[in-house]
Write a protein that holds these residues in place. Structure first.
Motif, PDB file in Angstrom:
ATOM      1  N   GLU A 114       0.788  -0.995   0.048  1.00 47.77           N
ATOM      2  CA  GLU A 114       0.110   0.096   0.103  1.00 47.77           C
ATOM      3  C   GLU A 114       0.931   1.148   0.129  1.00 47.77           C
ATOM      4  OE1 GLU A 114      -3.615   0.080   0.364  1.00 47.77           O
ATOM      5  OE2 GLU A 114      -3.534   2.110   0.003  1.00 47.77           O
ATOM      6  N   ARG A 117       2.549   2.098  -3.366  1.00 46.18           N
ATOM      7  CA  ARG A 117       1.354   2.380  -4.366  1.00 46.18           C
ATOM      8  C   ARG A 117       1.273   3.868  -4.119  1.00 46.18           C
ATOM      9  NH1 ARG A 117      -1.090  -2.367  -3.893  1.00 46.18           N
ATOM     10  NH2 ARG A 117      -2.511  -1.974  -2.325  1.00 46.18           N
ATOM     11  N   SER A 118       1.487   4.365  -2.830  1.00 43.65           N
ATOM     12  CA  SER A 118       0.791   5.662  -2.823  1.00 43.65           C
ATOM     13  C   SER A 118       1.900   6.732  -3.144  1.00 43.65           C
ATOM     14  CB  SER A 118       0.590   6.043  -1.172  1.00 43.65           C
ATOM     15  OG  SER A 118       1.792   6.008  -0.669  1.00 43.65           O
ATOM     16  N   GLU A 120       3.102   9.788  -2.121  1.00 42.47           N
ATOM     17  CA  GLU A 120       3.591  10.416  -1.025  1.00 42.47           C
ATOM     18  C   GLU A 120       3.350   9.989   0.138  1.00 42.47           C
ATOM     19  OE1 GLU A 120       2.927  14.730   0.018  1.00 42.47           O
ATOM     20  OE2 GLU A 120       4.096  15.231  -1.887  1.00 42.47           O
ATOM     21  N   ALA A 121       4.051   8.926   0.568  1.00 43.56           N
ATOM     22  CA  ALA A 121       3.682   8.185   1.923  1.00 43.56           C
ATOM     23  C   ALA A 121       4.627   8.831   3.049  1.00 43.56           C
ATOM     24  CB  ALA A 121       4.599   6.706   1.850  1.00 43.56           C
ATOM     25  N   PRO A 131      -0.742   3.605   6.489  1.00 46.70           N
ATOM     26  CA  PRO A 131      -1.544   4.446   5.563  1.00 46.70           C
ATOM     27  C   PRO A 131      -2.953   4.498   6.001  1.00 46.70           C
ATOM     28  CG  PRO A 131      -0.944   2.506   4.493  1.00 46.70           C
ATOM     29  CD  PRO A 131      -0.409   2.399   5.530  1.00 46.70           C
ATOM     30  N   THR A 133      -5.441   1.893   6.302  1.00 48.14           N
ATOM     31  CA  THR A 133      -6.077   1.114   5.113  1.00 48.14           C
ATOM     32  C   THR A 133      -7.443   0.745   6.095  1.00 48.14           C
ATOM     33  OG1 THR A 133      -4.110   0.180   4.578  1.00 48.14           O
ATOM     34  CG2 THR A 133      -6.124  -0.837   3.727  1.00 48.14           C
TER      35      THR A 133
END
Ligand code: GLU
Length: 290
Positions: A114, A117-118, A120-121, A131, A133
């Motif tokens: 996850e 994929r993002s 700007e973590a 994140p 979720t």
């Protein structure tokens, strides 16, 4: 009688040394234990042994022997976190009642994917922040997954907790890694939605530390400045649980000749090895004096 001065009751400073029995104590631990001993009038020992897979009884015995050898007189009985699961459960119930916790079914792998994929973590002191979720799962979804036997951790809803707690401060009597000292404004979102109960047990590091510091009557938390950031979460938890605020004194880390933290795997710097090679407690005290 009017006009009579009452002396303020002096607070006895209570400190603790809280190692995990996952290895032998090294020079870094010796410094932390000496620092705690000297900062407090009363000095307690707590074994942080909730991670039963990594903790060993022989290391517990060695910790007690090494501290005694160094001349650090801790009070007894020694508190072992593995005996405190009931107290951690009670604390979780206090946080659960106003809806500050949520179950998180994510695996480490799912979280890593996850984050990858993002775009700007956000990062915290320990790396990327969770994140969120599972924060938005519906009540039905949670019930369904629990009924299916999916294991879950409990996370703090940090934004909700921050609103609930309002502005908070902690008192730093030592210094953080960047010289932070004095009245420090708590950043409740620093670590994001931290895990407060792991999948396999009703506790995790921050929760256990806060509950036990209060239980043991610790007034001054002393530890290496690598744990300075943890004080933000821990002060927040104290407030949410209605526990007294502790003061903090973070200290420098004792580093090896390469400027690295000592490792439990390096036997040469363990107190056990130094003692066997003829080093005296006095020599250790001199070597570690500030
Ligand atoms: N058990 C922690 C450690 O060994 C220290 C506890 C604390 O002060 O937060 O690093």
């Amino acid at each position: 009688m009017i006009g009579m001065r009452t002396k303020p009751c002096p607070t006895v400073i209570v400190t603790r040394f809280a190692p995990s029995p996952t290895g032998l104590l090294h020079l870094g631990h010796a410094y932390a234990a000496m620092f705690a001993r000297h900062a407090g009038k009363r000095f307690l020992l707590r074994l942080e042994d909730i991670d039963t897979a990594r903790c060993r009884p022989e290391y517990e015995v060695a910790i007690l022997e090494d501290l005694e050898w160094l001349g650090l007189d801790f009070e007894r009985p020694v508190l072992r976190q593995s005996t405190r699961m009931g107290a951690y459960r009670d604390a979780l119930a206090v946080l659960e009642a106003p809806g500050l916790l949520y179950p998180c079914f994510c695996t480490r792998k799912a979280i890593a994917e996850e984050i990858a994929r993002s775009v700007e973590a956000p990062h915290g002191p320990d790396g990327p922040i969770y994140p969120g979720t599972c924060r938005s799962l519906s009540g039905e979804e949670r019930v369904r997954r629990m009924a299916n036997g999916e294991v879950y951790a409990l996370r703090l809803d940090a934004a909700k907790a921050a609103r609930e707690a309002g502005d908070l401060f902690f008192n730093e009597k030592g210094a953080g890694p960047h010289g932070e000292t004095g009245r420090i404004a708590v950043q409740p979102l620093l670590f994001g939605d931290v895990v407060l109960a792991r999948k396999e047990m009703p506790a995790a590091y921050h929760l256990a530390v806060v509950v036990d510091d209060a239980f043991q009557g610790v007034t001054l938390v002393t530890r290496g400045n690598d744990l300075f950031a943890a004080s933000h979460v821990q002060r927040l938890l104290q407030a949410l649980l209605g526990l007294s605020a502790t003061d903090y004194a973070h200290h420098r880390l004792v580093l090896d000749e390469h400027g690295r933290k000592f490792s439990k795997r390096d036997r040469a710097v363990t107190l056990r090895a130094l003692r066997e090679s003829g080093v005296t407690p006095e020599e250790i005290r001199t070597r570690l004096s500030p």
